[in-house]
Design an enzyme around this catalytic site. Structure first.
Site, PDB file in Angstrom:
ATOM      1  N   LEU B  73      -1.029  -4.146  -5.042  1.00  0.00           N
ATOM      2  CA  LEU B  73       0.209  -3.583  -4.498  1.00  0.00           C
ATOM      3  C   LEU B  73       1.467  -4.039  -5.234  1.00  0.00           C
ATOM      4  O   LEU B  73       2.458  -4.417  -4.606  1.00  0.00           O
ATOM      5  CB  LEU B  73       0.329  -3.911  -2.999  1.00  0.00           C
ATOM      6  CG  LEU B  73      -0.605  -3.164  -2.052  1.00  0.00           C
ATOM      7  CD1 LEU B  73      -0.377  -3.608  -0.617  1.00  0.00           C
ATOM      8  CD2 LEU B  73      -0.393  -1.658  -2.159  1.00  0.00           C
ATOM      9  N   ASN B 100       3.647   6.263   0.838  1.00  0.00           N
ATOM     10  CA  ASN B 100       2.548   5.322   1.065  1.00  0.00           C
ATOM     11  C   ASN B 100       3.109   3.926   1.310  1.00  0.00           C
ATOM     12  O   ASN B 100       3.917   3.422   0.542  1.00  0.00           O
ATOM     13  CB  ASN B 100       1.590   5.324  -0.122  1.00  0.00           C
ATOM     14  CG  ASN B 100       0.336   4.513   0.159  1.00  0.00           C
ATOM     15  OD1 ASN B 100       0.361   3.298   0.123  1.00  0.00           O
ATOM     16  ND2 ASN B 100      -0.760   5.194   0.462  1.00  0.00           N
ATOM     17  N   CYS B 131      -5.193  -3.673   4.051  1.00  0.00           N
ATOM     18  CA  CYS B 131      -4.571  -4.902   3.563  1.00  0.00           C
ATOM     19  C   CYS B 131      -4.900  -6.027   4.535  1.00  0.00           C
ATOM     20  O   CYS B 131      -5.088  -5.784   5.723  1.00  0.00           O
ATOM     21  CB  CYS B 131      -3.049  -4.780   3.524  1.00  0.00           C
ATOM     22  SG  CYS B 131      -2.424  -3.275   2.839  1.00  0.00           S
ATOM     23  N   THR B 194     -10.184   2.570  -1.762  1.00  0.00           N
ATOM     24  CA  THR B 194     -11.241   2.168  -2.704  1.00  0.00           C
ATOM     25  C   THR B 194     -12.350   1.370  -2.021  1.00  0.00           C
ATOM     26  O   THR B 194     -12.140   0.721  -0.999  1.00  0.00           O
ATOM     27  CB  THR B 194     -10.641   1.311  -3.819  1.00  0.00           C
ATOM     28  OG1 THR B 194      -9.893   0.261  -3.222  1.00  0.00           O
ATOM     29  CG2 THR B 194      -9.732   2.129  -4.709  1.00  0.00           C
TER      30      THR B 194
HETATM   31  C1  LIG Z   1      -4.830   1.865  -9.976  1.00  0.00           C
HETATM   32  C2  LIG Z   1      -4.918   2.229  -8.517  1.00  0.00           C
HETATM   33  C3  LIG Z   1      -3.932   1.797  -7.618  1.00  0.00           C
HETATM   34  C4  LIG Z   1      -3.991   2.130  -6.267  1.00  0.00           C
HETATM   35  N1  LIG Z   1      -2.979   1.733  -5.439  1.00  0.00           N
HETATM   36  C5  LIG Z   1      -2.976   2.143  -4.128  1.00  0.00           C
HETATM   37  C6  LIG Z   1      -1.887   1.841  -3.260  1.00  0.00           C
HETATM   38  O1  LIG Z   1      -0.892   1.231  -3.668  1.00  0.00           O
HETATM   39  N2  LIG Z   1      -1.957   2.255  -1.961  1.00  0.00           N
HETATM   40  C7  LIG Z   1      -3.019   2.965  -1.484  1.00  0.00           C
HETATM   41  O2  LIG Z   1      -3.031   3.343  -0.309  1.00  0.00           O
HETATM   42  N3  LIG Z   1      -4.067   3.275  -2.287  1.00  0.00           N
HETATM   43  C8  LIG Z   1      -4.065   2.876  -3.598  1.00  0.00           C
HETATM   44  N4  LIG Z   1      -5.125   3.235  -4.416  1.00  0.00           N
HETATM   45  C9  LIG Z   1      -6.255   3.982  -3.849  1.00  0.00           C
HETATM   46  C10 LIG Z   1      -6.133   5.483  -4.124  1.00  0.00           C
HETATM   47  O3  LIG Z   1      -4.953   6.010  -3.575  1.00  0.00           O
HETATM   48  C11 LIG Z   1      -7.354   6.235  -3.593  1.00  0.00           C
HETATM   49  O4  LIG Z   1      -7.425   6.065  -2.194  1.00  0.00           O
HETATM   50  C12 LIG Z   1      -8.668   5.736  -4.180  1.00  0.00           C
HETATM   51  O5  LIG Z   1      -8.489   5.348  -5.516  1.00  0.00           O
HETATM   52  C13 LIG Z   1      -9.792   6.782  -4.110  1.00  0.00           C
HETATM   53  O6  LIG Z   1      -9.468   7.941  -4.853  1.00  0.00           O
HETATM   54  P1  LIG Z   1      -9.951   8.211  -6.375  1.00  0.00           P
HETATM   55  O7  LIG Z   1     -11.412   7.943  -6.429  1.00  0.00           O
HETATM   56  O8  LIG Z   1      -9.585   9.637  -6.625  1.00  0.00           O
HETATM   57  O9  LIG Z   1      -9.191   7.241  -7.226  1.00  0.00           O
HETATM   58  C14 LIG Z   1      -5.077   2.897  -5.786  1.00  0.00           C
HETATM   59  C15 LIG Z   1      -6.066   3.330  -6.678  1.00  0.00           C
HETATM   60  C16 LIG Z   1      -5.995   3.031  -8.027  1.00  0.00           C
HETATM   61  C17 LIG Z   1      -7.066   3.528  -8.962  1.00  0.00           C
END
Ligand SMILES: Cc1cc2nc3c(=O)[nH]c(=O)nc-3n(C[C@H](O)[C@H](O)[C@H](O)COP(=O)(O)O)c2cc1C
Ligand SMILES: Cc1cc2nc3c(=O)[nH]c(=O)nc-3n(C[C@H](O)[C@H](O)[C@H](O)COP(=O)(O)OP(=O)(O)OC[C@H]3O[C@@H](n4cnc5c(N)ncnc54)[C@H](O)[C@@H]3O)c2cc1C
Ligand code: FES
Lengths: 243, 303
Positions: B73, B100, B131, B194
């Protein structure tokens, strides 16, 4: 930044594990030495960041070392193969700010970006010297490229099998300079930082997600605030570096 | 002509494509590449009360079809987001954005939502509860139905805009967490965040990521995400924003059939910076392929 398809002109071995690849395609977005390109490889999710070794209107040339699965695959690519490449990445060396007597120092695969930088510095009418550091004689590459530019080139090897024995810093006293531009492994950058008496520009590496500033995967702290190696770097000015 | 519009709690999007939080910064990086107004919307980087540097590096690892991130974050904090990032964004984006929000205590979420609620550019709040809750010994808000309920309730009290709660898949029963936040008054649910994962460097025998573990995402997790969306759709009656591994218009259709009203695209933007744009442009073709005229008709179609 630009995304486009490049075609391999050649991909040849320079040493047992270092390769040189010339990629023909749209180079219009490559603006400064010290920039890198980010290469998509079949079967690998993330792109591979590699510095620009040389560049003209027709092609960009890179030099890379085989260190893992991606570069292991890269070395198998042949003439005519096509690659999806992002160009114009990173904040490179600003030739105008580099002083008049510039000392370039490259260690291992930190040598490549120094070549395009040397060319641009010479074009700007500056005096350039080069120190390149390797572990041993068999690892040396690109020396003749610098010599062909007429740049005085000093080689150091850790085992003394060629040139000056020891580290790049052992050759620094032999050159007169008012600015250092360097790229290489972090311990080398640190040693150069401690040994140099002038300002300088240092190029860093970090594992990257995107390579274009969107993911915060490559952040570092500097005296001027948090920076992204891929976008605000990879080149940082000596005065802002925090080790 | 096909109709790609979808509606999230009264907010109608031109299409369901929303780049996911953390992969799209505050938008303007991508605006240099293409006109981001073609997107349905996008979700900005998880924003906390105080500025955060995040985790030590290396923060990134890879598998053939996905990646791990341990950014932690990193963001400039809510006040700088409002005074610096949002004004920059307004210059290149004339739609509303998904805000977000990250936090480590209930009061932190509340304070941020209070501030963002006043920003005209915010379409809805996406509250990331994956978190650690510092008041509960670091236990994740999103893995505890009571804590998830408590945050939702508190945030709903101060929000006038829709509140979507973003769930973590790292739980035994995601439907029960979804039910808890629905009961607390959430307007919708975003999922999935994730998956917890790791990689080891076999030469050094050490984890690749400095923090040892990180969030696994990218196309490899699509099937898990699809399953979670499907289960949550069965459990609740509020709209779902589905995400996890989406990398094509085909994936978007499948995610909507599982139950998503809109779809976020995350890691794919990092490997293909034009990824979200290409998905938006390809959507009409894929809709025709499956004889879909009105995209919203297929939401939950697999149930
Ligand atoms: C580099 C990176 C940073 C992320 N930062 C956040 C975040 O700050 N807040 C959040 O809710 N999700 C964050 N995520 C999660 C994504 O928003 C998403 O929920 C997750 O990656 C699944 O989607 P995807 O497979 O298409 O990446 C992040 C993902 C990545 C790859
Ligand atoms: C700005 C920049 C410029 C670079 N320029 C050059 C160059 O000119 N020549 C050269 O040989 N190498 C250069 N590198 C290092 C090069 O990117 C890595 O050696 C390469 O990515 C390794 O890939 P791999 O698949 O073989 O290794 P693996 O270890 O299998 O890769 C796994 C993951 O880690 C990443 N990774 C591994 N090592 C590094 C590293 N040292 N730096 C960043 N990411 C890494 C990979 O990109 C990949 O995402 C540069 C790195 C950066 C950040
Ligand atoms: S690698 Fe994504 S911000 Fe630098």
């Amino acid at each position: 930044m630009k995304q486009s398809i490049f075609t391999i002109d050649y991909n040849i071995a320079l040493t047992s594990d270092v390769y040189k690849m010339r990629l023909i395609g749209d180079t219009s977005d490559i603006k400064r030495p010290g920039e890198f390109v980010n290469i998509k490889l079949d079967g690998f999710y993330l792109r591979r960041p590699i510095s620009v070794f040389d560049c003209d209107e027709e092609a960009v040339t890179i030099i890379y070392k085989v260190v893992g699965e991606g570069t292991e695959y890269m070395k198998t690519l042949e003439y005519g193969a096509q690659l999806d490449v992002l160009t114009g990445l990173g904040n490179g060396y600003d030739v105008d700010k580099c002083g008049d007597k510039v000392l370039l120092i490259g260690g291992g695969v930190g040598v490549p970006p120094m070549y395009y930088l040397a060319k641009k510095l010479l074009e700007a009418g500056k005096t350039v010297s080069m120190i390149m550091g390797f572990n041993k004689k068999e690892e040396i590459f690109a020396k003749e490229d610098f010599e062909a530019l007429g740049v005085p080139t000093y080689v150091t090897t850790v085992d003394g099998s060629e040139g000056i024995k020891g580290f790049v810093t052992n050759a620094m006293d032999m050159v007169e300079y008012d600015c250092v531009c360097t790229c290489g492994p972090e311990p080398m950058l640190r040693a150069v930082y401690d040994a140099s008496k002038t300002t300088g520009y240092y190029s860093f590496e970090e594992r990257m997600g995107c390579g274009f500033g969107a993911c915060m995967g490559c952040s570092c702290k500097t005296k001027y605030g948090n920076k992204r190696i891929c976008k605000d770097g990879p080149v940082l000015v000596k005065e802002e570096i925090i080790w | 002509m096909v109709d790609t519009r979808v509606t999230l709690s009264g907010w109608t999007l031109d299409n369901p494509i929303i780049p996911a939080s953390g992969t799209f910064g505050y938008g303007y990086e991508y605006a240099e590449l293409y006109d981001i107004n073609i997107l349905g919307s996008f979700s900005f980087k998880g924003t906390t009360l105080e500025p955060r540097f995040g985790n030590p590096t290396p923060r990134i690892a890879e598998t053939p079809n996905g990646m791990i991130n341990s950014v932690g974050l990193q963001n400039p904090g809510i006040d700088a987001v409002i005074s610096e990032e949002l004004p920059k964004l307004r210059k290149c984006f004339n739609k509303k954005v998904v805000a977000n929000i990250g936090g480590f205590a209930v009061e932190e979420f509340v304070k941020i939502v209070e501030k963002l609620d006043k920003e005209d550019i915010v379409g809805l709040h996406e509250v990331n509860i994956s978190c650690p809750n510092l008041h509960k010994g670091g236990k994740n808000f999103g893995t505890d139905a009571d804590a998830a309920y408590e945050v939702t309730k508190a945030v709903k009290k101060v929000a006038t805009k829709p509140v979507y709660i973003k769930l973590t898949p790292n739980v035994t029963d995601i439907a029960s967490i979804a039910k808890a936040v629905e009961e607390a008054g959430a307007d919708g649910i975003s999922l999935i965040n994730t998956l917890l994962g790791m990689r080891i460097n076999k030469r050094t025998r050490k984890p690749v990521i400095a923090n040892k573990m990180g969030g696994f995402s990218g196309s490899a997790i699509f099937l898990v995400a699809l399953r979670c969306v499907y289960q949550v759709y069965e459990a609740v009656n509020i709209p779902i924003i589905g995400m996890g591994g989406v990398s094509s218009a085909e994936d978007v259709i499948e995610m909507m059939m599982a139950g998503a009203t809109a779809v976020e695209v995350g890691a794919y933007n990092l490997v293909n910076p034009y990824g979200s744009k290409e998905i938006v442009e390809d959507l009409p073709r894929v809709m025709e392929k499956y004889r879909i005229e009105q995209l919203s008709d297929i939401i939950g179609g697999a149930h």
